[in-house]
Design an enzyme around this catalytic site. Structure first.
Site, short mmCIF file in Angstrom:
data_model
loop_
_atom_site.label_atom_id
_atom_site.label_comp_id
_atom_site.label_asym_id
_atom_site.label_seq_id
_atom_site.Cartn_x
_atom_site.Cartn_y
_atom_site.Cartn_z
N ASP A 1 14.26 -6.97 -9.37
CA ASP A 1 13.01 -6.57 -10.01
C ASP A 1 13.34 -5.42 -10.98
OD1 ASP A 1 10.16 -6.01 -10.37
OD2 ASP A 1 10.52 -4.27 -9.08
N GLY B 1 7.71 -9.07 -13.23
CA GLY B 1 6.35 -9.38 -13.64
C GLY B 1 6.19 -9.29 -15.15
N LYS C 1 7.52 -14.85 -7.47
CA LYS C 1 8.94 -14.60 -7.73
C LYS C 1 9.82 -15.41 -6.79
CE LYS C 1 8.44 -9.89 -9.55
NZ LYS C 1 8.92 -8.49 -9.47
N ASP D 1 10.15 -3.51 -5.02
CA ASP D 1 9.44 -2.32 -4.57
C ASP D 1 7.96 -2.53 -4.34
OD1 ASP D 1 7.93 -0.57 -7.19
OD2 ASP D 1 8.93 -2.49 -7.47
#
Length: 272
Positions: free
Chosen positions: A9, A44, A200, A223
């Site tokens: 991420d 994202g 994801k 996270d």
């Protein structure tokens, strides 16, 4: 066990608060790549805002964007797999957001569209100005999302944010229940709205299996709540020290926060 894939991420994980990659992370990821490990960005973000980090990591893999809405090949400059929102779904989302103080961005094709200039957009534009022109994301003002919907090919997601967290939760839960879309918290005040089933973890599993591997071969770092789908299905799911407790509790391992070389420590311990 020998892990063959590292899934990263970006915001709150690989990136420090100043939106930079720690030198220790760059070195460890580069050593892992040289050892034959595949490294993927799983974010994202829209692909137009990943460029500087993708190049800094010297990757040759596709990127998983917009919480799994699509898989993007930077070298071929094309979408490899995707599940975008339909125009009808997008219009329905807008009917719920109309008349509220919830800020929104619409992620489409190769751009992020906005109707009103608010703090989130201003911060992204300010960051963009620090980049070489070739790496700057396309952010486009439109008079109306409804009008723009008819002119784009793909609608990846809506990014919504508000300081009124109660209202944001209420509206996005209505959207999730009434329209049947995927609403995931990606930041403490941001909810991403996308096609049902996108995550994801889903898109990462799809890519990993296409390479003849399984999720057991993956170390995933994240996270926030939108990372749980990959943290809980990876061979080793690693939550950052700055994660909320609910995410830490569901990870296999908790490392240091994103201002410290926790990612590098985990890579060295479990891969190198």
């Amino acid at each position: 066990m020998t892990y063959r894939v590292i899934a990263l991420d970006l915001d709150g994980t690989l990136l420090a608060p100043q939106k930079n990659i720690l030198p220790e992370s760059l070195i460890a990821v580069n050593e892992a790549r040289k050892a034959g490990v595949k490294v993927l960005i799983v974010t994202g973000r829209h692909h137009v805002t990943i460029h500087p980090f993708y190049q800094a990591l010297q990757l040759d893999t596709p990127a998983i964007c917009c919480n799994g809405a699509y898989l993007y090949d930077y070298h071929e400059k094309k979408v490899l797999a995707s599940d975008p929102l339909s125009s009808q779904e997008a219009i329905k989302v807008l009917t719920y957001l109309q008349g509220t103080d919830i800020h929104r961005l619409m992620y489409v094709d190769d751009a992020m569209l906005y109707e009103e200039l608010h703090d989130t957009i201003a911060r992204t534009m300010k960051w963009s100005e620090t980049l070489p022109e070739s790496q700057r994301p396309t952010m486009q003002h439109v008079s109306s999302f409804q009008h723009a919907i008819s002119k784009v090919q793909f609608i990846w997601k809506f990014a919504t944010c508000s300081p009124d967290l109660v209202k944001l939760r209420e509206i996005t839960e209505q959207i999730e229940n009434d329209i049947g879309l995927e609403c995931e918290w990606s930041w403490f005040d941001q909810v991403d709205i996308a096609k049902k089933g996108n995550s994801k973890g889903m898109r990462l599993k799809q890519w990993v299996e296409s390479q003849g591997m399984s999720m057991k071969d993956v170390i995933a770092f994240g996270d926030n709540f939108n990372d749980l789908s990959m943290l809980e299905t990876a061979g080793l799911g690693v939550a950052m020290g700055n994660s909320v407790n609910a995410v830490k509790e569901r990870a296999d391992l908790v490392t240091l926060d994103n201002t410290q070389p926790g990612i590098a420590e985990v890579i060295r311990k479990y891969i190198l």
